[in-house]
Design an enzyme around this catalytic site. Structure first.
Site, PDB file in Angstrom:
ATOM      1  N   ALA A  93     -42.737 105.724 -60.610  1.00 45.68           N
ATOM      2  CA  ALA A  93     -43.217 104.764 -60.399  1.00 45.68           C
ATOM      3  C   ALA A  93     -44.763 105.295 -59.405  1.00 45.68           C
ATOM      4  O   ALA A  93     -43.918 105.743 -58.515  1.00 45.68           O
ATOM      5  CB  ALA A  93     -42.552 103.579 -60.549  1.00 45.68           C
ATOM      6  N   SER A  98     -42.914 100.428 -58.752  1.00 48.72           N
ATOM      7  CA  SER A  98     -41.286 100.292 -58.770  1.00 48.72           C
ATOM      8  C   SER A  98     -40.702  98.678 -59.088  1.00 48.72           C
ATOM      9  O   SER A  98     -40.576  98.033 -57.776  1.00 48.72           O
ATOM     10  CB  SER A  98     -40.869 101.021 -58.078  1.00 48.72           C
ATOM     11  OG  SER A  98     -39.821 101.399 -57.655  1.00 48.72           O
ATOM     12  N   GLU A 155     -33.153 104.062 -69.647  1.00 50.08           N
ATOM     13  CA  GLU A 155     -32.567 104.378 -68.320  1.00 50.08           C
ATOM     14  C   GLU A 155     -31.539 103.374 -68.294  1.00 50.08           C
ATOM     15  O   GLU A 155     -31.314 101.935 -67.726  1.00 50.08           O
ATOM     16  CB  GLU A 155     -33.101 103.353 -67.217  1.00 50.08           C
ATOM     17  CG  GLU A 155     -34.481 104.683 -66.955  1.00 50.08           C
ATOM     18  CD  GLU A 155     -34.691 104.495 -65.844  1.00 50.08           C
ATOM     19  OE1 GLU A 155     -34.280 103.857 -65.145  1.00 50.08           O
ATOM     20  OE2 GLU A 155     -36.284 105.828 -65.795  1.00 50.08           O
ATOM     21  N   HIS A 158     -30.041 101.594 -64.821  1.00 54.46           N
ATOM     22  CA  HIS A 158     -30.765 101.157 -64.205  1.00 54.46           C
ATOM     23  C   HIS A 158     -30.866  99.481 -64.243  1.00 54.46           C
ATOM     24  O   HIS A 158     -31.866  98.819 -65.100  1.00 54.46           O
ATOM     25  CB  HIS A 158     -32.518 101.420 -64.246  1.00 54.46           C
ATOM     26  CG  HIS A 158     -33.969  99.810 -64.162  1.00 54.46           C
ATOM     27  ND1 HIS A 158     -34.088 101.070 -62.345  1.00 54.46           N
ATOM     28  CD2 HIS A 158     -34.214  99.614 -63.604  1.00 54.46           C
ATOM     29  CE1 HIS A 158     -35.164  99.621 -62.161  1.00 54.46           C
ATOM     30  NE2 HIS A 158     -35.019  98.849 -63.069  1.00 54.46           N
TER      31      HIS A 158
END
Ligand code: ZN
Length: 190
Positions: A93, A98, A155, A158
């Site tokens: 990012a 981010s 993801e 995450h």
């Protein structure tokens, strides 16, 4: 004018994506003294870790937590230099964009994978978190097949701490992304 929580960098509900930059752009959260996360995310991480351990699903570990504006800037520059703008920005990012800069995002894995994130999505620990993480205030922030909304491919590692109230509400209403929940524009690109 009072900002909506989704626009406040220090809010548990802040929404950061390719269309929404942190304000201030170099925002840095208060961090827990023992782990690289903001305190509410740290407590939830440990509670989740204890539950996974109790269930025999492995030992949760933090691969990456808070990343500062400066470190994200370095990561982004290095990726873009190595791979070009498009491929590089798929992996890193832009600074200020981010979620890791909020201290509320945790890339997790388990110690049997040496805390590498690559195969985490195929573990029983991940499956349990995907179904139950809301009880600890976590959502899988970049779900399968919602790249057009979030700007990121799946993801599974995450996790984003948003608090039990919001995470449970999203689970009950089967709304998987913060963008959809708060009726914010999709953010497939910058
Ligand atoms: Zn992450």
């Amino acid at each position: 004018m009072r900002l909506h929580p989704t626009a406040k960098a220090e809010s548990l509900w802040v929404v950061v994506n390719k269309k929404r930059r942190l304000n201030p752009v170099a925002y840095g959260p208060v961090l827990h003294s023992k782990i690289n996360l903001a305190p509410p995310a740290a407590s939830a991480f440990w509670a989740l870790k204890a539950e996974l351990q109790r269930r025999g699903l492995g030992t949760l570990c933090l691969n990456s937590g808070y990343r500062s504006y400066g470190s994200q800037k370095s990561i982004h520059s290095a990726r873009v230099a190595a791979l070009g703008k498009v491929a590089g920005e798929n992996l890193a990012a832009r600074p200020g964009h981010s979620e890791h800069q909020t201290g509320l995002a945790a890339d997790v894995s388990i110690t049997s994978l040496e805390c590498r994130i690559g195969n985490f999505g195929s573990t029983d620990a991940y499956k349990w978190i995907a179904a139950n993480g809301h009880k600890y205030g976590f959502i899988v922030r970049y779900p399968w097949k919602l790249t057009d909304v979030t700007g990121y491919v799946w993801e599974p590692w995450h996790l984003r701490f948003v608090g039990k109230e919001l995470a449970t509400e999203m689970k009950n209403r089967k709304i998987k992304t913060l963008e959809q929940f708060f009726s914010l524009p999709s953010a497939p690109s910058y």
